[in-house]
Design a protein around this motif. Structure first.
Motif, mmCIF file in Angstrom:
data_model
loop_
_atom_site.group_PDB
_atom_site.id
_atom_site.type_symbol
_atom_site.label_atom_id
_atom_site.label_comp_id
_atom_site.label_asym_id
_atom_site.label_seq_id
_atom_site.Cartn_x
_atom_site.Cartn_y
_atom_site.Cartn_z
ATOM 1 N N CYS A 71 0.802 -1.222 0.000
ATOM 2 C CA CYS A 71 0.000 0.000 0.000
ATOM 3 C C CYS A 71 0.832 1.268 0.000
ATOM 4 O O CYS A 71 0.281 2.369 -0.111
ATOM 5 C CB CYS A 71 -0.952 0.005 1.201
ATOM 6 N N SER A 127 -9.199 1.993 2.668
ATOM 7 C CA SER A 127 -8.125 1.398 1.892
ATOM 8 C C SER A 127 -7.388 0.399 2.770
ATOM 9 O O SER A 127 -7.367 0.543 4.001
ATOM 10 C CB SER A 127 -7.156 2.481 1.398
ATOM 11 N N PRO A 128 -6.795 -0.650 2.182
ATOM 12 C CA PRO A 128 -6.652 -0.828 0.742
ATOM 13 C C PRO A 128 -7.759 -1.657 0.107
ATOM 14 O O PRO A 128 -7.757 -1.840 -1.100
ATOM 15 C CB PRO A 128 -5.316 -1.578 0.641
ATOM 16 N N LEU A 163 -7.696 -0.802 -3.640
ATOM 17 C CA LEU A 163 -6.974 0.406 -4.036
ATOM 18 C C LEU A 163 -5.576 0.021 -4.489
ATOM 19 O O LEU A 163 -4.782 -0.511 -3.720
ATOM 20 C CB LEU A 163 -6.894 1.384 -2.860
ATOM 21 N N TRP A 169 -9.026 2.585 -7.893
ATOM 22 C CA TRP A 169 -9.816 1.524 -7.274
ATOM 23 C C TRP A 169 -10.144 0.462 -8.328
ATOM 24 O O TRP A 169 -10.644 0.775 -9.404
ATOM 25 C CB TRP A 169 -11.105 2.077 -6.688
#
Length: 217
Positions: A71, A127-128, A163, A169
């Motif tokens: 991430c 997120s994620p 994400l 996305w």
């Protein structure tokens, strides 16, 4: 029983999507079986010891690397760098969830009536990942976008929003019963396939639910 290594560090009994977090496995290899008395520290292979899991997404940290490989979380600053390297967390997207009569009538599911009372709500996408489905204690599902009280046509594990590292996305159908549709497309997403979404895109699930994505202003 054969288990598989999840990219987020979990051990899953399924090889398509992790049965713990829902992450796509993408051809995951069987997890190595635990061996009694085997060494577990860095002396096993000389590889850098694994650090603590990422506090943002839970992915295992390899060695002492500054950024999470999944991430982008910065272990030094405690933030997720925004695109462009400002050092500030990327602004969050939101999703508006509503009963959509037009989508319901296009579906024409026999024996199902549009609800007399409906609700519209807007949530911040976590997120994620944000799972779409219906919670169930017996099935072990607890989705972030829980439609158990909104739409009986939604599968327990219906779809997944992820994400990506570049801020897009991605939508993935998890093998839902009634399919996952985007905007006015006539064909649903193929199970296990992902596609990117943009501001204003509409995700149709179940008998009448439409989820509209909104980019931060």
């Amino acid at each position: 029983m054969t288990t598989y290594a999840c990219p987020k560090g979990h051990v899953s009994a399924t090889d398509d999507f992790c049965d713990t977090c829902g992450a796509r496995m993408s051809g995951a290899a069987p997890a190595a079986p635990a061996t009694a008395g085997a060494a577990t520290g860095p002396a096993m292979s000389g590889a850098a010891p694994a650090g603590p899991a990422c506090p943002h997404c839970g992915a295992p940290r390899a060695g002492s690397g500054r950024f999470c490989e999944d991430c982008g979380f910065d272990h030094h600053t405690g933030k997720i760098p925004a695109l462009g390297g400002s050092g500030e967390p990327a602004p969050a997207w939101t999703a508006t969830i509503a009963a959509d009569r037009e989508y319901f009538e296009a579906n024409a599911i026999e024996g199902v009536d549009f609800p007399a009372e409906t609700r519209t709500r807007t949530i911040t996408l976590p997120s994620p990942q944000a799972r779409i489905g219906r919670h169930s204690t017996s099935k072990g599902t607890s989705p972030e976008i829980d439609l158990a009280d909104d739409d009986p046509g939604v599968s327990h594990a219906h779809a997944l929003l992820t994400l990506s590292v570049d801020g897009v996305w991605l939508l993935t159908d998890l093998g839902s019963t009634n399919g996952t549709y985007v905007n006015d497309e006539q064909k649903p997403l193929a199970a296990g396939h992902s596609r990117g979404l943009a501001d204003g895109d509409r995700v149709h699930v179940g008998a009448w639910t439409t989820i509209t994505l909104h980019a931060p202003a």
